[in-house]
Design an enzyme around this catalytic site. Structure first.
Site, PDB file in Angstrom:
ATOM      1  N   CYS A  80       0.777  -1.253  -0.306  1.00  0.00           N
ATOM      2  CA  CYS A  80      -0.358  -0.149  -0.502  1.00  0.00           C
ATOM      3  C   CYS A  80       0.868   1.530  -0.371  1.00  0.00           C
ATOM      4  O   CYS A  80       2.065   1.390   0.479  1.00  0.00           O
ATOM      5  CB  CYS A  80      -1.206   0.034   0.926  1.00  0.00           C
ATOM      6  SG  CYS A  80      -2.269  -1.152   1.331  1.00  0.00           S
ATOM      7  N   GLU A 139       0.390   4.035   1.593  1.00  0.00           N
ATOM      8  CA  GLU A 139       1.062   4.811   3.291  1.00  0.00           C
ATOM      9  C   GLU A 139       2.611   4.001   3.115  1.00  0.00           C
ATOM     10  O   GLU A 139       3.123   4.582   4.308  1.00  0.00           O
ATOM     11  CB  GLU A 139       0.001   4.543   4.058  1.00  0.00           C
ATOM     12  CG  GLU A 139      -1.601   4.909   3.635  1.00  0.00           C
ATOM     13  CD  GLU A 139      -2.170   3.919   2.485  1.00  0.00           C
ATOM     14  OE1 GLU A 139      -1.860   3.411   1.991  1.00  0.00           O
ATOM     15  OE2 GLU A 139      -4.359   4.160   3.179  1.00  0.00           O
TER      16      GLU A 139
HETATM   17 ZN   LIG Z   1      -3.377  -0.475   3.252  1.00  0.00          ZN
END
Ligand SMILES: [Zn+2]
Length: 137
Positions: A60, A62
């Site tokens: 991901c 983030e």
């Molecule tokens: Zn995530």
């Protein structure tokens, strides 16, 4: 640690996340995500989602931004902007990784046009988080 994040910093984070999102590697989901993380040093680390043909090995945006920052010696995070097509929220795994470095971090969730969908904190995103304190740290 409650640090003031100026409106200028917020705008910059959203802009950096929007720009990062353009280079996301998301050929399978086509759900591109961009992130921008402001650290206590004042530096901004961007991240994008990086998918893989073996789906579970995808990363991901983030967490990419957080891992980039930690690998450069940063551990104090002030704010994180996350941008998607529709203002989707961070997944559970990302919330857990954010919580490792503090519950007070500001989290800005926006769509690709920079429209803020949510302005929140890690503690609001992950109530009752399991964290370093649970291991006596
Ligand atoms: Zn995530």
């Amino acid at each position: 640690m409650d640090q003031i994040v100026t409106s200028e910093q917020r705008r910059e984070l959203l802009q950096r996340a929007i720009e990062a999102r353009r280079i996301a590697y998301a050929p399978y989901s086509n759900y591109r995500v961009g992130a921008a993380l402001l650290t206590s040093s004042g530096r901004v680390y961007t991240g994008v989602n990086v998918e893989n043909a073996a789906y579970p090995d995808s990363l991901c945006a983030e967490r990419v931004a957080i891992v980039k920052a930690v690998s450069e010696g940063e551990r104090e995070f002030i704010a994180l902007a996350v941008v998607t097509s529709n203002g989707g929220t961070p997944c559970g795994s990302c919330r857990q990784v954010m919580a490792e470095f503090g519950l007070d971090m500001l989290v800005l969730i926006a769509d690709v046009d920079g429209n803020l969908k949510q302005e929140t904190t890690v503690s609001d995103l992950l109530p009752g988080a399991f964290g370093p304190g649970d291991l006596g740290r």
